[in-house]
Motif scaffolding. Structure first.
Motif, PDB file in Angstrom:
ATOM      1  N   GLY A 121       0.782  -1.226   0.000  1.00  0.00           N
ATOM      2  CA  GLY A 121       0.000   0.000   0.000  1.00  0.00           C
ATOM      3  C   GLY A 121       0.812   1.273   0.000  1.00  0.00           C
ATOM      4  O   GLY A 121       0.263   2.357   0.205  1.00  0.00           O
ATOM      5  N   VAL A 122       2.125   1.171  -0.227  1.00  0.00           N
ATOM      6  CA  VAL A 122       2.975   2.359  -0.213  1.00  0.00           C
ATOM      7  C   VAL A 122       2.611   3.301  -1.362  1.00  0.00           C
ATOM      8  O   VAL A 122       2.515   4.519  -1.176  1.00  0.00           O
ATOM      9  CB  VAL A 122       4.463   1.962  -0.295  1.00  0.00           C
ATOM     10  CG1 VAL A 122       5.352   3.198  -0.405  1.00  0.00           C
ATOM     11  CG2 VAL A 122       4.856   1.134   0.919  1.00  0.00           C
ATOM     12  N   LEU A 123       2.401   2.735  -2.543  1.00  0.00           N
ATOM     13  CA  LEU A 123       2.072   3.574  -3.694  1.00  0.00           C
ATOM     14  C   LEU A 123       0.761   4.320  -3.471  1.00  0.00           C
ATOM     15  O   LEU A 123       0.644   5.513  -3.773  1.00  0.00           O
ATOM     16  CB  LEU A 123       1.960   2.702  -4.956  1.00  0.00           C
ATOM     17  CG  LEU A 123       3.229   2.036  -5.464  1.00  0.00           C
ATOM     18  CD1 LEU A 123       2.936   1.251  -6.730  1.00  0.00           C
ATOM     19  CD2 LEU A 123       4.327   3.051  -5.713  1.00  0.00           C
ATOM     20  N   GLU A 124      -0.221   3.602  -2.947  1.00  0.00           N
ATOM     21  CA  GLU A 124      -1.537   4.206  -2.718  1.00  0.00           C
ATOM     22  C   GLU A 124      -1.446   5.367  -1.733  1.00  0.00           C
ATOM     23  O   GLU A 124      -2.067   6.415  -1.934  1.00  0.00           O
ATOM     24  CB  GLU A 124      -2.487   3.133  -2.188  1.00  0.00           C
ATOM     25  CG  GLU A 124      -3.911   3.609  -1.978  1.00  0.00           C
ATOM     26  CD  GLU A 124      -4.793   2.505  -1.434  1.00  0.00           C
ATOM     27  OE1 GLU A 124      -6.012   2.730  -1.364  1.00  0.00           O
ATOM     28  OE2 GLU A 124      -4.267   1.426  -1.078  1.00  0.00           O
ATOM     29  N   ARG A 125      -0.651   5.197  -0.684  1.00  0.00           N
ATOM     30  CA  ARG A 125      -0.527   6.247   0.328  1.00  0.00           C
ATOM     31  C   ARG A 125       0.289   7.433  -0.174  1.00  0.00           C
ATOM     32  O   ARG A 125      -0.068   8.590   0.072  1.00  0.00           O
ATOM     33  CB  ARG A 125       0.091   5.660   1.598  1.00  0.00           C
ATOM     34  CG  ARG A 125      -0.855   4.732   2.350  1.00  0.00           C
ATOM     35  CD  ARG A 125      -0.159   3.980   3.469  1.00  0.00           C
ATOM     36  NE  ARG A 125      -1.080   3.206   4.275  1.00  0.00           N
ATOM     37  CZ  ARG A 125      -1.566   2.027   3.920  1.00  0.00           C
ATOM     38  NH1 ARG A 125      -1.226   1.473   2.758  1.00  0.00           N
ATOM     39  NH2 ARG A 125      -2.415   1.382   4.705  1.00  0.00           N
ATOM     40  N   LEU A 126       1.392   7.148  -0.868  1.00  0.00           N
ATOM     41  CA  LEU A 126       2.202   8.244  -1.382  1.00  0.00           C
ATOM     42  C   LEU A 126       1.464   9.046  -2.447  1.00  0.00           C
ATOM     43  O   LEU A 126       1.632  10.263  -2.547  1.00  0.00           O
ATOM     44  CB  LEU A 126       3.514   7.699  -1.963  1.00  0.00           C
ATOM     45  CG  LEU A 126       4.577   7.259  -0.963  1.00  0.00           C
ATOM     46  CD1 LEU A 126       5.776   6.675  -1.694  1.00  0.00           C
ATOM     47  CD2 LEU A 126       5.011   8.419  -0.075  1.00  0.00           C
ATOM     48  N   ALA A 127       0.645   8.359  -3.245  1.00  0.00           N
ATOM     49  CA  ALA A 127      -0.108   9.047  -4.289  1.00  0.00           C
ATOM     50  C   ALA A 127      -1.136  10.002  -3.710  1.00  0.00           C
ATOM     51  O   ALA A 127      -1.552  10.958  -4.382  1.00  0.00           O
ATOM     52  CB  ALA A 127      -0.800   8.032  -5.194  1.00  0.00           C
ATOM     53  N   ALA A 128      -1.548   9.761  -2.443  1.00  0.00           N
ATOM     54  CA  ALA A 128      -2.539  10.623  -1.800  1.00  0.00           C
ATOM     55  C   ALA A 128      -1.906  11.814  -1.083  1.00  0.00           C
ATOM     56  O   ALA A 128      -2.614  12.684  -0.589  1.00  0.00           O
ATOM     57  CB  ALA A 128      -3.359   9.806  -0.800  1.00  0.00           C
ATOM     58  N   THR A 129      -0.580  11.859  -1.032  1.00  0.00           N
ATOM     59  CA  THR A 129       0.127  12.981  -0.410  1.00  0.00           C
ATOM     60  C   THR A 129       0.307  14.103  -1.435  1.00  0.00           C
ATOM     61  O   THR A 129      -0.008  13.932  -2.618  1.00  0.00           O
ATOM     62  CB  THR A 129       1.509  12.523   0.089  1.00  0.00           C
ATOM     63  OG1 THR A 129       2.333  12.200  -1.054  1.00  0.00           O
ATOM     64  CG2 THR A 129       1.383  11.308   0.995  1.00  0.00           C
ATOM     65  N   PRO A 130       0.820  15.270  -1.002  1.00  0.00           N
ATOM     66  CA  PRO A 130       1.086  16.342  -1.981  1.00  0.00           C
ATOM     67  C   PRO A 130       2.033  15.924  -3.105  1.00  0.00           C
ATOM     68  O   PRO A 130       2.065  16.575  -4.151  1.00  0.00           O
ATOM     69  CB  PRO A 130       1.713  17.446  -1.111  1.00  0.00           C
ATOM     70  CG  PRO A 130       1.110  17.241   0.238  1.00  0.00           C
ATOM     71  CD  PRO A 130       0.989  15.755   0.388  1.00  0.00           C
ATOM     72  N   LEU A 131       2.812  14.845  -2.886  1.00  0.00           N
ATOM     73  CA  LEU A 131       3.692  14.362  -3.956  1.00  0.00           C
ATOM     74  C   LEU A 131       2.881  13.999  -5.188  1.00  0.00           C
ATOM     75  O   LEU A 131       3.268  14.315  -6.316  1.00  0.00           O
ATOM     76  CB  LEU A 131       4.488  13.155  -3.462  1.00  0.00           C
ATOM     77  CG  LEU A 131       5.521  12.560  -4.425  1.00  0.00           C
ATOM     78  CD1 LEU A 131       6.628  13.562  -4.710  1.00  0.00           C
ATOM     79  CD2 LEU A 131       6.107  11.268  -3.840  1.00  0.00           C
ATOM     80  N   GLY A 132       1.749  13.328  -4.978  1.00  0.00           N
ATOM     81  CA  GLY A 132       0.872  12.969  -6.091  1.00  0.00           C
ATOM     82  C   GLY A 132       1.431  11.863  -6.958  1.00  0.00           C
ATOM     83  O   GLY A 132       2.591  11.460  -6.817  1.00  0.00           O
ATOM     84  N   ARG A 133       0.608  11.376  -7.858  1.00  0.00           N
ATOM     85  CA  ARG A 133       1.048  10.281  -8.728  1.00  0.00           C
ATOM     86  C   ARG A 133       2.139  10.717  -9.691  1.00  0.00           C
ATOM     87  O   ARG A 133       3.108   9.990  -9.911  1.00  0.00           O
ATOM     88  CB  ARG A 133      -0.156   9.726  -9.505  1.00  0.00           C
ATOM     89  CG  ARG A 133      -1.198   9.062  -8.628  1.00  0.00           C
ATOM     90  CD  ARG A 133      -2.248   8.353  -9.443  1.00  0.00           C
ATOM     91  NE  ARG A 133      -3.191   7.639  -8.577  1.00  0.00           N
ATOM     92  CZ  ARG A 133      -4.149   6.832  -9.008  1.00  0.00           C
ATOM     93  NH1 ARG A 133      -4.297   6.649 -10.331  1.00  0.00           N
ATOM     94  NH2 ARG A 133      -4.949   6.214  -8.162  1.00  0.00           N
TER      95      ARG A 133
END
Length: 253
Positions: A92-104
């Motif tokens: 779930g790392v990708l899913e969580r990081l994609a939801a941060t200001p970093l974005g996909r």
């Protein structure tokens, strides 16, 4: 009287800073991983040393050194990215990081920059090792430019193939399959051994592989020759793999 405020100034860092910091984290994680370090440096260095010790039986440094540089591109851009991304997706790392200001988009940009940083380090170390062993390339300005372009396009194509694999399968399957593909194409993909050393019946098939195109392109460039078909081959793979990864990648397991 001035009133001091200790309230935090909440807000995301600028986009470029987010991408750079994520890239540095990704690069450190790749370098610290023992298995990835084995693929990135230990195996290529062992092949270089074996070539120097065994001489013509394993291939001269003239062809072996640029082949090993191509192997570095293959290991970092495909195998390492596929395995790391597969496990990040599983946990779930990708899913969580994609939801941060970093974005996909920032996440993908950071991954791409991390691959470039690791790859540059590999190429410097391996080129220096090859030079110490006696490699003396004969690049021209045109052949060096072509070699750089082939490396850039190959890296992008391999990353797209890695993302396609990582976005469709379970992490355990990715681990086994990515390593299997790495070994198979290392031995039989025209990457380390020149196409001239394969039976004539299989050369036509090997020429369409991106690994063979990368290997032949780098070997030719290192002796000052210009080959255009490797460039066209890796460009075709980049277009196809990029389109497949764009449609097939899944962010969640």
């Amino acid at each position: 009287m001035t009133t001091l405020s200790f309230a935090p100034a909440a807000g995301a860092a600028p986009a470029y800073r987010r991408v750079v910091r994520h890239a540095l984290v990704e690069a450190r994680l790749l370098v610290r991983n023992g298995e990835q370090l084995l693929l990135a440096l230990v195996i290529p260095l062992a092949i270089l040393v074996a070539g120097r010790v065994l001489g013509g039986r394993f291939g001269s440094l003239t062809t072996l050194a640029p082949s090993v540089l191509g192997l570095a591109v293959w290991s970092s851009a495909f195998t390492s990215v596929a395995i790391a991304t597969g496990f990040e997706r599983r946990y779930g790392v990708l899913e969580r990081l994609a939801a941060t200001p970093l974005g996909r988009s920032g996440l993908l940009a950071g991954k791409a920059l991390a691959v470039v940083l690791v790859l540059l380090g590999q190429l410097v170390v391996l080129s220096a090792a090859a030079a110490l062993l006696g490699w003396r390339p004969a690049y021209t300005a045109a052949s060096l430019a072509l070699a750089v372009l082939v490396v850039v396009l190959s890296t992008a194509a391999f990353v797209c193939l890695a993302l396609l694999l990582a976005g469709r399968l379970r992490a355990e399957a990715i681990l086994g399959l990515a390593n299997l593909i790495y070994v198979v194409l290392l031995v039989g993909g025209g990457l380390v051994l020149p196409l001239s050393r394969y039976p004539a019946a299989v050369r036509t098939v090997l020429e369409v592989l991106p690994t063979a195109a990368l290997g032949e392109g780098l070997r030719a460039a290192a002796v000052g020759q210009l080959l255009t078909w490797p460039l066209l081959t890796v460009l075709t793979w980049l277009v196809l793999a990029g389109a497949a990864a764009w449609k097939g990648f899944r962010w969640t397991a």
